[in-house]
Design an enzyme around this catalytic site. Structure first.
Site, PDB file in Angstrom:
ATOM      1  CB  SER A 129      36.481  33.403  37.891  1.00 30.18           C
ATOM      2  OG  SER A 129      37.868  32.999  37.695  1.00 30.18           O
ATOM      3  CD  GLU A 130      39.659  36.483  34.032  1.00 32.19           C
ATOM      4  OE1 GLU A 130      40.742  36.267  34.206  1.00 32.19           O
ATOM      5  OE2 GLU A 130      38.519  36.171  34.262  1.00 32.19           O
ATOM      6  CB  VAL A 131      34.074  40.241  37.458  1.00 32.01           C
ATOM      7  CG1 VAL A 131      32.798  38.533  37.514  1.00 32.01           C
ATOM      8  CG2 VAL A 131      33.092  41.420  37.582  1.00 32.01           C
ATOM      9  N   GLY A 134      38.010  40.484  41.603  1.00 33.37           N
ATOM     10  CA  GLY A 134      38.456  41.897  41.053  1.00 33.37           C
ATOM     11  C   GLY A 134      39.562  41.616  41.209  1.00 33.37           C
ATOM     12  CB  ILE A 135      42.003  40.069  39.007  1.00 27.58           C
ATOM     13  CG1 ILE A 135      42.626  39.881  40.633  1.00 27.58           C
ATOM     14  CG2 ILE A 135      43.735  40.128  37.916  1.00 27.58           C
ATOM     15  CD1 ILE A 135      43.765  38.497  40.493  1.00 27.58           C
TER      16      ILE A 135
END
Length: 232
Positions: A129-131, A134-135
């Site tokens: 779920s980084e995208v 925003g990480i």
């Protein structure tokens, strides 16, 4: 308070992530797991099973704690994540992830760093779920994702943020088996023993991962990671 408990049964070590409510990852967790995996590397068991407690394998970074980190803590976290991933991915013994529930972001990376993944049937979500938050990925997790996940599945998972259930994850090759929840740990133990019986396992595993581990070792030695410039 320790986030992991260890049990041993007939040469198979079990590490259980036990940080309620969702086994989230912060700097203390990465340091603890890295140290535990490092100790296992020095005196490897026949095999290792990594699992979670409750309905979650791990939800990834603790989004209550980590956004409050200052620059020094963010830097320490990135470098600690890389050391942790290196220790798990570089373990010579077979490592089986018993994915008991949701595995999100860094939690899924931990599972991908294992050699074999067995998931419990049900409504668990597996995603990077980084995208969405925003990480960007630290180097260690990105290297593991590139090593383990291929083609359009890697694109869908890392770049598009696709969420997989256990059955879809099996079809995509993100997990190797899906079993009933009450069979999960027994099957993980059984699979771990099967892998441990392969005489050349440790040597060939080291060959397969040598280039990735060497790249990660260079970054760890230099205390550097491209993400640090973005998080400065």
């Amino acid at each position: 308070m320790a986030a992991f408990t260890r049990e041993d049964a007939e040469g198979v070590a079990f590490l259980r992530f036990d940080r309620p409510p969702v086994n989230a990852i912060d700097l203390a967790v990465t340091e603890e797991l890295g140290a535990l995996a490092g100790a296992l590397a020095q005196k490897p068991p026949k095999a290792l099973v990594l699992t979670g407690t409750g309905a979650t394998f791990s939800a990834g970074l603790d989004l209550k704690a980590v956004p409050a980190y200052g620059a020094a803590e963010r830097r320490a976290l990135v470098l600690s994540i890389n050391r942790m991933v290196r220790q798990i991915y570089g373990l010579p013994c077979p490592v089986v992830a018993a994915v008991n529930g949701h595995a999100m972001a860094g939690g899924l990376v931990m599972a991908l760093a294992c050699d074999v993944r067995i998931a419990a049937e049900g409504g668990a979500k597996l995603a990077l779920s980084e995208v969405n938050v925003g990480i960007p990925f630290p180097l260690g997790p990105m290297l593991v994702v590139n090593d383990v996940v291929s083609g359009t599945v890697r694109r869908d998972l890392a770049l598009l943020g696709r969420v997989y259930g256990p059955a879809a994850a099996l079809e995509a090759g993100l997990v190797d088996e899906v079993v009933a929840p009450d069979r999960l740990l027994a099957r993980a133990r059984e699979r771990a023993r099967e892998l441990a019986s392969l005489r050349g396992y440790a040597a060939i595993k080291a060959q397969l991962r040598a280039a990735t581990l060497a790249e990660l070792d260079r970054a760890i030695a230099a205390e550097d990671d491209p993400i640090l410039k973005l998080w400065a």
